[in-house]
Design an enzyme around this catalytic site. Structure first.
Site, PDB file in Angstrom:
ATOM      1  N   ARG A 142     -78.788 -45.086 -12.423  1.00  0.00           N
ATOM      2  CA  ARG A 142     -77.423 -45.131 -12.943  1.00  0.00           C
ATOM      3  C   ARG A 142     -76.884 -43.711 -13.138  1.00  0.00           C
ATOM      4  O   ARG A 142     -75.720 -43.437 -12.844  1.00  0.00           O
ATOM      5  CB  ARG A 142     -77.372 -45.908 -14.263  1.00  0.00           C
ATOM      6  CG  ARG A 142     -77.624 -47.403 -14.102  1.00  0.00           C
ATOM      7  CD  ARG A 142     -77.459 -48.151 -15.418  1.00  0.00           C
ATOM      8  NE  ARG A 142     -76.062 -48.202 -15.849  1.00  0.00           N
ATOM      9  CZ  ARG A 142     -75.677 -48.652 -17.038  1.00  0.00           C
ATOM     10  NH1 ARG A 142     -76.573 -49.063 -17.919  1.00  0.00           N
ATOM     11  NH2 ARG A 142     -74.399 -48.670 -17.359  1.00  0.00           N
ATOM     12  N   CYS A 155     -75.592 -42.961 -23.552  1.00  0.00           N
ATOM     13  CA  CYS A 155     -76.223 -43.942 -22.654  1.00  0.00           C
ATOM     14  C   CYS A 155     -75.105 -44.747 -22.018  1.00  0.00           C
ATOM     15  O   CYS A 155     -74.064 -44.209 -21.683  1.00  0.00           O
ATOM     16  CB  CYS A 155     -77.218 -44.813 -23.429  1.00  0.00           C
ATOM     17  SG  CYS A 155     -76.463 -45.726 -24.789  1.00  0.00           S
TER      18      CYS A 155
END
Length: 275
Positions: free
Chosen positions: A172, A230
């Site tokens: 990611r 995050c």
């Protein structure tokens, strides 16, 4: 005040208030799993409704809850001023760290993570209870914010003088996949530091010296500020825990990638390089 507590220590502390934050991105409703088996006396905490606010997508998927709302939830969990609180989840404490951070931030002096989470409790052979729990209402009074946080502008500037850690999985960070948010990649200047690398194979935190080695290798130093983000500000709290165990004083970017990716004017970097 210690950050972690072992299953044996928790078993020997029957007066501790235990909060079960059973949540994952794939299975956000952890109540069925909680009712199928939990630490006796533990109270289920709903991350989406009790540990997060509800704003526009431009605020991120899990913005911090309003202090008054969090206090109302905490009273519903049966918390009183001065309680010793232990939080955990179904494994790894990636979700439970959010509750730890919020309660510490709101002035709770004694709140710890069950190291190894629920699997550590069951591996030790301790019993589980089933069904719902209905604690007596508490009267805790929470305090205004005490922990350092970044807003979106602060996150943009942070790599200029500090170390901004991206706690998402490497793919990611690199922009190879993005299963949730509208854009793939990372904040320019951020460094990849997957949350899973904070943990040993059994789901407990690595020893403090190994965590310090890990973060030092990523460029974290005592004379430079450090912060973590995050996907939506949940598992970044886990990296805040790990950094704190390692002896650093981290900040949290609660909006995280879910906020950044919903601002089309913000630049995006891809690949393994920070910039």
């Amino acid at each position: 005040m210690p950050i972690l507590i072992s299953a044996a220590e928790l078993h020997a502390t029957p007066t501790a208030r235990v909060l079960d934050v059973r949540w994952t991105l794939a299975v956000p409703d952890g109540r069925p799993a909680f009712e199928a088996g939990h630490v006796p006396g533990a109270v289920y905490v709903d991350l989406d409704s009790e540990l997060a606010g509800h704003g526009a997508l431009r605020d991120g998927r899990h913005p911090l809850p309003d202090l008054g709302d969090l206090q109302e939830s905490a009273r519903g969990w049966g918390l009183d001023d001065g309680d010793a609180v232990v939080v955990h989840d179904g494994g790894g404490n990636l979700a439970a760290a959010r509750a730890w951070w919020l309660l510490r931030d709101a002035g709770f002096a004694d709140v710890r993570l069950l190291d190894g989470a629920l699997p550590a409790w069951t591996a030790a052979g301790y019993p589980l209870a089933t069904g719902p729990e209905h604690p007596a209402r508490g009267s805790v009074t929470l305090r205004p914010r005490r922990s350092p946080v970044l807003d979106i502008d602060g996150a943009a500037r942070f790599p200029d003088g500090g170390v901004l850690l991206d706690a998402r999985a490497g793919e990611r960070y690199r922009g190879e996949t993005e299963p949730v948010d509208p854009r793939a990649g990372h904040i320019p200047g951020a460094i990849s530091a997957p949350t899973s690398d904070n943990l040993a194979a059994d789901g407990t935190f690595l020893p403090a010296d190994r965590l310090r080695e890990r973060f030092t290798a990523l460029g974290v130093r005592d004379d430079r500020p450090v912060a973590a983000y995050c996907g939506s500000g949940v598992t970044a709290a886990h990296t805040v825990v790990a950094l704190t165990l390692a002896g650093f004083e981290p900040a949290l970017y609660p909006g995280s990638w879910s906020q950044w990716a919903n601002h089309p004017d913000r630049p995006v970097a891809t690949g393994q390089a920070p910039a």
